[in-house]
Design an enzyme around this catalytic site. Structure first.
Site, PDB file in Angstrom:
ATOM      1  N   PRO A 114       0.789  -1.351  -0.057  1.00  9.97           N
ATOM      2  CG  PRO A 114      -0.726  -1.463   1.525  1.00  9.97           C
ATOM      3  CD  PRO A 114       0.473  -2.053   1.031  1.00  9.97           C
ATOM      4  CD  GLU A 115       3.177   2.669  -4.302  1.00 10.33           C
ATOM      5  OE1 GLU A 115       3.185   3.726  -4.733  1.00 10.33           O
ATOM      6  OE2 GLU A 115       3.430   1.670  -4.994  1.00 10.33           O
TER       7      GLU A 115
END
Ligand SMILES: [Zn+2]
Length: 276
Positions: free
Chosen positions: A2-3
């Site tokens: 996840p960014e």
């Protein structure tokens, strides 16, 4: 992993689930290393009875502020996933930690690869204070961005991934931003012209905002992929131009997209739009 857009989506989901105002009645930890060194007994004791006052995002951290100056910083790393369930719902076999709330709900953390971390601290700045600027904030301007590039003789790709330089970018959005700005990932940052810096600045904001609007990128189908707090897939994977599209035509010039390795990271680019 996840960014920024995925973590932002999680934070919004936690707020939508009305966790702010809830009191922690107990906690449960089944994988000690999720706590990054704190003992389970100490973690449970310190959290007990604290009220959640705020939930926000800083870089790729979910920042949960509790009353009494206590903070829970959650980093999802590779496969971390948060959901809000009733206490009566069956637990996932990959659950590593959970907060039991007074209203008979639980904040549950599933993490099959076990790299995710929960940090309970009264000094959040020790973790968050060293991170670079937030690229979607108003304070992040071209005037702030240009010196960041000019100050570094590193390759663009690893520089963009360095959370101490800019917060929130990971492999997906760095590749997308470099394609958008027509810059090769192996260009030296300090060699960029002011015009190229401005293109990259605008590209970073564009791809991240598109990711947030699309509620994140969910690449595959399995449980290791990204899901929102409510268990929904993101939609930004449909908007990606180069990431994991090697072998397909570039949407801009139809040249075949290639994959190279830069600083041990898989990197996708159009050899024509992004000349070396
Ligand atoms: Zn192209």
């Amino acid at each position: 992993m996840p960014e920024l857009p995925e973590v932002e989506t999680v934070v919004r989901g936690l707020r939508d689930a009305k966790l702010v105002g809830c009191v922690v009645q107990a906690s449960r930890v089944s994988w000690t290393r999720t706590l990054g060194g704190m003992s389970v007994a100490q973690f449970e004791h310190r959290l007990l009875g604290h009220r959640i006052e705020d939930i926000r995002r800083r870089a790729k951290y979910i920042v949960i502020a509790l009353d009494g100056g206590l903070w829970l910083l959650i980093h999802l790393r590779m496969t971390g996933n948060l959901s809000v369930k009733s206490v009566s719902e069956p637990r996932d076999p990959h659950e590593r930690a959970a907060l039991v709330l007074e209203d008979q709900r639980e904040l549950r953390f599933r993490d099959s690869l076990k790299f995710g971390r929960w940090t309970l601290t009264d000094e959040p700045d020790a973790v968050l204070g060293v991170l670079g600027p937030e690229p979607l904030s108003e304070a992040f301007t071209p005037t702030l961005f240009r010196p960041l590039m000019q100050a570094h003789t590193r390759l663009l790709k690893p520089l963009l991934l360095d959370q101490h330089v800019i917060a929130g970018l990971g492999n997906i959005y760095a590749d997308e931003a470099l394609w958008e700005a027509r810059l090769h990932p192996c260009r030296i940052a300090s060699s960029l012209s002011p015009a190229a810096c401005n293109r990259l600045y605008a590209a970073i904001r564009k791809v991240l905002q598109r990711g947030v609007d699309g509620m994140g990128t969910t690449l595959g189908r399995g449980t290791v992929n990204f899901y929102s707090v409510a268990g929904r897939r993101g939609s930004n994977q449909d908007a990606l131009n180069v990431f994991r599209r090697d072998g397909e035509p570039c949407p801009r010039c139809s040249t075949v997209i290639t994959r190279i390795v830069v600083a041990q990271r898989s990197t996708h680019l159009c050899p024509r739009c992004q000349p070396g």
